[in-house]
Design a protein around this motif. Structure first.
Motif, short mmCIF file in Angstrom:
data_model
loop_
_atom_site.label_atom_id
_atom_site.label_comp_id
_atom_site.label_asym_id
_atom_site.label_seq_id
_atom_site.Cartn_x
_atom_site.Cartn_y
_atom_site.Cartn_z
N UNK A 140 0.99 -0.90 0.29
CA UNK A 140 0.00 -0.05 0.34
C UNK A 140 1.56 1.19 -0.33
N UNK A 141 2.13 0.99 0.39
CA UNK A 141 3.06 2.24 0.54
C UNK A 141 3.75 2.44 -0.49
N UNK A 142 3.40 1.36 -1.63
CA UNK A 142 4.20 1.60 -2.80
C UNK A 142 5.54 0.55 -3.42
N UNK A 143 5.49 -0.24 -2.04
CA UNK A 143 6.71 -0.87 -2.20
C UNK A 143 6.20 -2.83 -2.34
N UNK A 144 7.15 -3.65 -3.51
CA UNK A 144 6.41 -4.63 -3.91
C UNK A 144 7.27 -5.80 -3.49
N UNK A 145 7.11 -6.47 -2.28
CA UNK A 145 7.79 -7.23 -2.29
C UNK A 145 9.07 -7.80 -2.87
N UNK A 146 8.53 -8.36 -4.12
CA UNK A 146 9.76 -8.97 -5.06
C UNK A 146 9.32 -7.99 -6.38
N UNK A 147 10.73 -7.94 -6.84
CA UNK A 147 10.94 -7.61 -8.52
C UNK A 147 11.04 -8.52 -8.99
N UNK A 148 11.73 -8.61 -10.00
CA UNK A 148 12.08 -9.46 -11.08
C UNK A 148 13.30 -8.64 -11.16
N UNK A 253 9.20 3.18 -4.35
CA UNK A 253 7.94 3.67 -3.70
C UNK A 253 8.20 5.42 -4.23
N UNK A 254 9.14 5.70 -4.69
CA UNK A 254 9.57 7.15 -5.76
C UNK A 254 8.55 6.88 -6.57
N UNK A 255 9.43 5.72 -7.90
CA UNK A 255 9.05 5.11 -8.80
C UNK A 255 7.65 5.22 -9.30
N UNK A 256 6.85 4.84 -7.87
CA UNK A 256 4.93 4.18 -8.19
C UNK A 256 4.61 5.97 -7.64
N UNK A 257 4.63 5.76 -7.08
CA UNK A 257 3.84 6.93 -6.52
C UNK A 257 2.81 8.39 -7.31
N UNK A 258 4.21 8.47 -7.70
CA UNK A 258 3.39 9.56 -8.40
C UNK A 258 1.45 9.61 -8.93
N UNK A 259 1.52 8.29 -9.49
CA UNK A 259 0.35 7.62 -10.29
C UNK A 259 -0.27 7.04 -9.36
N UNK A 260 -0.05 6.06 -8.25
CA UNK A 260 -0.86 5.16 -7.39
C UNK A 260 -1.64 5.63 -6.90
N UNK A 261 -2.53 5.21 -7.23
CA UNK A 261 -4.51 6.05 -6.55
C UNK A 261 -4.59 5.58 -4.96
N UNK A 262 -4.49 6.58 -4.39
CA UNK A 262 -4.64 6.12 -2.71
C UNK A 262 -3.56 6.06 -2.06
#
Length: 264
Positions: A140-148, A253-262
């Motif tokens: 919910x903070x825009x941090x995926x637990x895993x990324x390839x 988080x900073x890469x996703x935050x701008x477009x992440x609703x909520x």
């Protein structure tokens, strides 16, 4: 029993004398599972911990008795043996007993200990998983637990254990694994934990995020680094309940935050 809509399946009966061990998720009532909501509506006794959001307890049926049995590190708390005895006692009285925990009962929630106690007492129980708070707060903070591109594993660890001479090496080994780490219940030992991670090979500028009271009106998110996390938390007065995320995934988080609703 139909719970919400005609299209939903029947939910299991909650017979007298059974104990259901359920997770309430990270706080927001919208993140409850339907089975947990059904249990809240059907239970006679709801034995809840300190991390269950008051908004969730308001969903209990009118017949339900709310029984506080919280455990908070460093504060006067119910003893686990007493909680086990309480669950057994109420079930033997023929009550429908819901043991409701923040997050998931089987992820740092002592649900396994309670299930063993019920088994030894010859009592039937049901497990209702919840959304574990560490993974939910991160997502919910825009941090995926895993990324390839960064990691194929993630380490979940309980930070409530003291970091002393006998356990410091274990913390250092976690850092040397080279995977992101999500620390539950870290605040009492945060300086020692972060120092152990550095000794284990994590660079001081490794991205870190501290999330307290996730999904509640009191939620706070601090973006920091491994080497300054403890100082930043102290300066900003961050308190439990909280998680700390350390590793490459934290900078997502900073890469996703701008477009992440909520997002906050």
């Amino acid at each position: 029993m139909k719970l919400l809509a005609d299209g939903l399946p029947d939910f299991p009966d909650f017979p007298p004398g059974e104990v259901w061990l359920a997770g309430a998720g990270p706080g927001d009532p919208g993140l409850l599972t339907l089975h947990a909501l059904h249990a809240l509506r059907a239970a006679d006794d709801i034995v809840h911990d300190a991390l269950v959001d008051p908004r969730i307890l308001q969903l209990a049926g009118n017949q339900a008795k709310l029984i506080f049995a919280g455990k908070r590190g460093g504060r006067p708390s119910s003893q686990q043996a007493d909680i086990n005895d309480l669950l057994i006692e109420r079930a033997r009285m023929g009550r429908r007993v819901l043991r409701l925990k923040g997050g998931d009962p089987f992820v740092f929630g002592r649900g396994g200990e309670e299930a063993l106690a019920l088994t030894r007492a010859g009592l039937r129980f049901r497990i209702i998983p919840g959304i574990t708070s560490g993974l939910a707060a991160a997502a919910l903070a825009g941090i995926p637990a895993t990324m390839r591109e960064t990691n194929h594993a993630v380490i979940l660890v309980a930070g409530s254990r003291a970091v002393d001479d006998t356990s410091a090496a274990e913390w250092e080994k976690l850092a040397s694994a080279g995977q992101p780490i999500i620390v539950y219940m870290p605040m009492a030992n945060l300086p020692e934990i972060m120092s152990a991670f550095e000794r284990g090979g994590m660079a001081p500028d490794t991205p870190a995020v501290i999330i307290s009271s996730s999904t509640t009106p009191e939620e706070r998110i601090i973006e920091t680094q491994l080497g300054t996390a403890a100082r930043d938390a102290a300066m900003q007065g961050v308190d439990a309940p909280a998680i700390v995320i350390v590793g490459a995934i934290a900078e997502m988080r900073q890469r996703l935050l701008a477009n992440m609703v909520g997002a906050r």
